[in-house]
Design an enzyme around this catalytic site. Sequence first.
Site, PDB file in Angstrom:
ATOM      1  N   ARG A 157      -2.190 -23.660  94.415  1.00  0.00           N
ATOM      2  CA  ARG A 157      -3.645 -23.706  94.640  1.00  0.00           C
ATOM      3  C   ARG A 157      -4.257 -25.022  94.206  1.00  0.00           C
ATOM      4  NH1 ARG A 157      -5.087 -18.374  91.711  1.00  0.00           N
ATOM      5  NH2 ARG A 157      -4.114 -19.609  90.095  1.00  0.00           N
ATOM      6  N   LYS A 201      11.019 -11.194  88.554  1.00  0.00           N
ATOM      7  CA  LYS A 201      10.692  -9.891  87.998  1.00  0.00           C
ATOM      8  C   LYS A 201       9.323  -9.983  87.338  1.00  0.00           C
ATOM      9  CE  LYS A 201      10.521 -10.421  84.279  1.00  0.00           C
ATOM     10  NZ  LYS A 201       9.745 -11.328  83.417  1.00  0.00           N
ATOM     11  N   HIS A 239      16.816 -13.503  84.898  1.00  0.00           N
ATOM     12  CA  HIS A 239      17.537 -14.673  84.368  1.00  0.00           C
ATOM     13  C   HIS A 239      18.443 -14.300  83.187  1.00  0.00           C
ATOM     14  CE1 HIS A 239      14.228 -14.953  81.452  1.00  0.00           C
ATOM     15  NE2 HIS A 239      14.986 -15.744  80.720  1.00  0.00           N
ATOM     16  N   LYS A 280      22.456 -15.570  81.604  1.00  0.00           N
ATOM     17  CA  LYS A 280      22.646 -16.157  80.268  1.00  0.00           C
ATOM     18  C   LYS A 280      24.114 -16.090  79.888  1.00  0.00           C
ATOM     19  CE  LYS A 280      18.108 -15.503  78.216  1.00  0.00           C
ATOM     20  NZ  LYS A 280      17.629 -16.574  77.376  1.00  0.00           N
ATOM     21  N   GLU A 320      10.063 -11.758  69.811  1.00  0.00           N
ATOM     22  CA  GLU A 320       9.551 -13.103  70.058  1.00  0.00           C
ATOM     23  C   GLU A 320       8.428 -13.386  69.070  1.00  0.00           C
ATOM     24  OE1 GLU A 320       8.388 -12.878  74.149  1.00  0.00           O
ATOM     25  OE2 GLU A 320      10.439 -13.107  74.837  1.00  0.00           O
ATOM     26  N   ASP A 340       7.578  -6.369  81.703  1.00  0.00           N
ATOM     27  CA  ASP A 340       7.897  -7.800  81.589  1.00  0.00           C
ATOM     28  C   ASP A 340       9.353  -8.027  81.180  1.00  0.00           C
ATOM     29  OD1 ASP A 340       7.353 -10.576  81.535  1.00  0.00           O
ATOM     30  OD2 ASP A 340       6.956 -10.507  79.380  1.00  0.00           O
ATOM     31  N   HIS A 397      15.324  -7.358  81.705  1.00  0.00           N
ATOM     32  CA  HIS A 397      16.252  -7.975  80.745  1.00  0.00           C
ATOM     33  C   HIS A 397      16.950  -6.944  79.850  1.00  0.00           C
ATOM     34  CE1 HIS A 397      14.114 -11.318  82.232  1.00  0.00           C
ATOM     35  NE2 HIS A 397      13.285 -11.551  81.233  1.00  0.00           N
ATOM     36  N   LYS A 456       6.178  -8.908  71.023  1.00  0.00           N
ATOM     37  CA  LYS A 456       5.667 -10.275  70.941  1.00  0.00           C
ATOM     38  C   LYS A 456       4.937 -10.403  69.601  1.00  0.00           C
ATOM     39  CE  LYS A 456       5.436 -11.631  75.731  1.00  0.00           C
ATOM     40  NZ  LYS A 456       6.697 -12.342  75.863  1.00  0.00           N
TER      41      LYS A 456
END
Length: 493
Positions: free
Chosen positions: A54, A162, A192, A196, A230, A249, A254, A344
């Site tokens: 954008r 995802k 991803h 790994k 995290e 998420d 994962h 998180k």
Amino acid sequence: MGPMGRCESLPTPTSLVLLGATGDLARKKLLPALYDLYVARALPERFHVVAFSRDALSENEYRTFVRTHATERARTKDHTHLDDFATCFTYVQGSFDDRAAFGRIKEALETQDTRIGICASKLFYLAVPPSFYDTIFEQIAHTRLDLPCTMGEGWVRILVEKPFGSDLDHARTLEDKLSVLFKEEQIYRIDHYLAKDALQNILAFRFSNVLFEDQWNKDFVEAVYIRLFEQFDVGTRGAFFDGVGALRDVGQNHMLQMLALIAMERPDALNADALRSRRAEVLHTLRIPKKEDVGTTIIKGQYRGYLDTKDVATDSKTETYFALKTYLDDPRWEGVPFYLEHGKAMRENLGDITVRFRSATHCVCGETEAHEHPNFVRFSLSPEQKITLRFWVRKPGAKYELLPEDLVFDRHKALSMRGGAVVTDAYEEVLFDALCGDQTLFVSSAEQSAAWEYVTAVLGVWHDQAPVVYDKNSEGPDSDLIREAHEQMTLSS
Ligand code: BG6
């Protein structure tokens, strides 16, 4: 190069259409990974990128953007190729609901084909939030960007990120739309984590060593605990994150893939069909939760201060933390709890999977009281990549007593001792494999729907629940569930 080393030669030439070219993913992962592949000469010749976003940028401004982000985050410190690399990019500005903008993408691809005198293969990368997928699929269909330019020449593939959809029904609707445009072998659903090195190593560990596989079942394994913590909070990703939440998420993808790699049966071969069907089989056995599980085996948390994040609804119930205890309805794993915990804004960055074995029934332990001497295998992904094996030895001294000790395989130490080979980044693997046409490290439609089935059920049962608030920089909400998991898993000394 390539996870399994099965890509003999790269297709040539190829144009990548990068949708979401100025977004978080492009900046942090894709541009650096592409530059690393470029420097390693692992991209096709006459590789070209049509970057779409954008933002009102000129081509030169976008090329500066490419150089900046590739410099900041690429693995390589060799910046001498940056200018050449940046010339691979052309920029198209527009929004996803603008049909004319997709016409401009088509023109940019045709211009490149004319310039090189060959019809290039086309790889679309949807590096955008899932809410845009419907619109993008419609635009691709309308503009016929799904067609290779001449029958039989080159290929067209699509990479989707995802979470693919927001629940099982939405994922199915998207799948239906996608399958009208592309065949399964053209669709690369990214997780991803599958790419790994630490996760691929679980396969090597389980299926290349005779020591463990016969013990890898309910008779010997007591529990499995998968953690992904995290330290950073949602930060500037409020607009994306608030509509998604932690479970979609990283849980739907994962963490369930971590579980699948730990629990799956031995694949018959090392190829996409064999691995993907084994992973799907195990995901299909996830036990579907019930309403009464919320608060006991299902915990939903939100860190204090999340509601003040930019672009987050002030009354948001979106979770930034979850803890789940689940079972697999499969004879091999009957009665073995699998704990999954993610948060998180946690105290530490930590990613690992711990497998706790049962204590020996007839232990020569030198103890008359009740005692436990379990073995553990821990696969650590972060902050360091390690495999730790906890075992028992005799404590030095006159008395016969046991002492726990660890055998540790440290990936980076081992690599430096072997002459400094490096572990490639997961996004390098993802891009390289998609260019090669190897789907082993991508999620199949069957895996996708099995994971959604379980996650949609969790989302359903906790839908009305307000999340438990936890402090930032803490260990997440206090719960009996996590106390129970810790009791099982602490590698006490
Ligand atoms: C992404 C999530 O898929 O994975 C992020 O969207 C998360 O929220 C990230 O932080 C974790 O990946 P990694 O490779 O940094 O462990």
